[in-house]
Design a protein around this motif. Sequence first.
Motif, short mmCIF file in Angstrom:
data_model
loop_
_atom_site.label_atom_id
_atom_site.label_comp_id
_atom_site.label_asym_id
_atom_site.label_seq_id
_atom_site.Cartn_x
_atom_site.Cartn_y
_atom_site.Cartn_z
N ARG A 57 5.64 4.19 -3.00
CA ARG A 57 5.16 2.80 -3.18
C ARG A 57 5.95 2.21 -3.88
O ARG A 57 6.63 2.59 -5.00
N THR A 100 4.12 5.69 7.91
CA THR A 100 2.65 5.51 8.06
C THR A 100 2.05 5.23 6.88
O THR A 100 2.39 5.13 5.73
N ALA A 101 0.65 4.62 6.96
CA ALA A 101 -0.05 4.45 5.84
C ALA A 101 -0.42 5.73 5.15
O ALA A 101 -0.11 6.90 5.79
N GLU A 102 -0.74 5.66 3.70
CA GLU A 102 -1.12 7.09 3.34
C GLU A 102 -2.23 7.76 4.08
O GLU A 102 -3.09 7.26 4.49
N PRO A 104 -4.10 -2.54 3.81
CA PRO A 104 -3.05 -3.05 4.83
C PRO A 104 -3.18 -4.50 5.41
O PRO A 104 -4.27 -5.03 5.25
N HIS A 141 2.76 4.51 0.91
CA HIS A 141 2.94 4.95 2.39
C HIS A 141 3.55 6.21 2.29
O HIS A 141 4.09 6.91 1.56
N GLU A 167 0.89 -1.26 0.04
CA GLU A 167 0.04 -0.03 -0.20
C GLU A 167 1.14 1.19 -0.02
O GLU A 167 2.12 1.31 0.53
#
Length: 332
Positions: A300, A271-273, A331, A236, A234
């Motif tokens: 990515r 972190t995630a997007e 995720p 990030h 995913e």
Amino acid sequence: MNSRYAVQPAAPGSSAVLTHDLVKRYGDFTAVNGLDLNVPAHGVYGLLGPNGAGKSTTMKLLLGLTSATSGDMWMLGEKIDGHHHPQAGRVGSMIEGPSFYPGLSGLDNCRMVADYLNLPRSYAPAILKQVGLAGHEHKKAKDYSLGMKQRLGIAMALISQPELLLLDEPTNGLDAEAVVEVREMIMNLSSQQGITVILSSHILSEIEKMAPVVGIITQGRLLYQGGLDALREEEHIDFRVSDPKLAATILASNNIDYRWAADLDGGVLRTAELSDGCVSALITQLVDRGVGVYRVASERKTLEQAFLELIESPQDHESRTMPVAKRDGGPR
């Protein structure tokens, strides 16, 4: 065996091909090691992996050209083993290159297959036209170009109008123009005629252009099964900051999950997007607390990076499968 990953064979008719814990050993060498394939019907499925990964052996197992050491297989809704295979003609194949009589014409090679399967010889001209060999049917196969030989091999596999077609490296050795022509032909077989096609290749870009669902195999093991796009991580965001510990506390106070990747410069918090507004507010909080923000980058992995990482270090990756309909990774 990973129970989360194991194929459930309760409804084999929903897939064109299923295998469960399929193993093939040659003495001390394990060519195929616990494969759980799930090939959706009426589509193109790519068996992707480096040379020597076990792709051709897997196809030979499905065709009954070699016997499994252990495991189960279902094809076109039928359980198959050393004593039972689908009716002749339901499955067509071209394994390890086209096989034909070089002294015979393309037409006579196709007629020979029709005779063997007790099919009308009249099928041959139409099949040759379908694969783009009209006008060359009377030329001897030995005088065909490499691309024409590949087309002839596919024509001979199609003479019985099969429901399932297995093609081993069908674009191997072709020039760029021939690759495009063979690729389009394979995709048309699936989209226009509803034939399920399993094709193997060691070339990521070729599989990516043809197969919405893939199985990635190396050292005889299936490492991944699903859509290629879901193979990538995913998207990030990486935050490089002056005080990672304090920044981590601020992220936690905002209920933002993170991973700290330490390095010589102090480290990166990943972190995630996040939305633009969330990133802006977070930077403001960090600066207000005295944390220097050196860089914020949204990244990515490319598909090629993810693929190479997977096959070059297979021991670091747990075999995983994605739902066929899920085309974008989340995720995990």
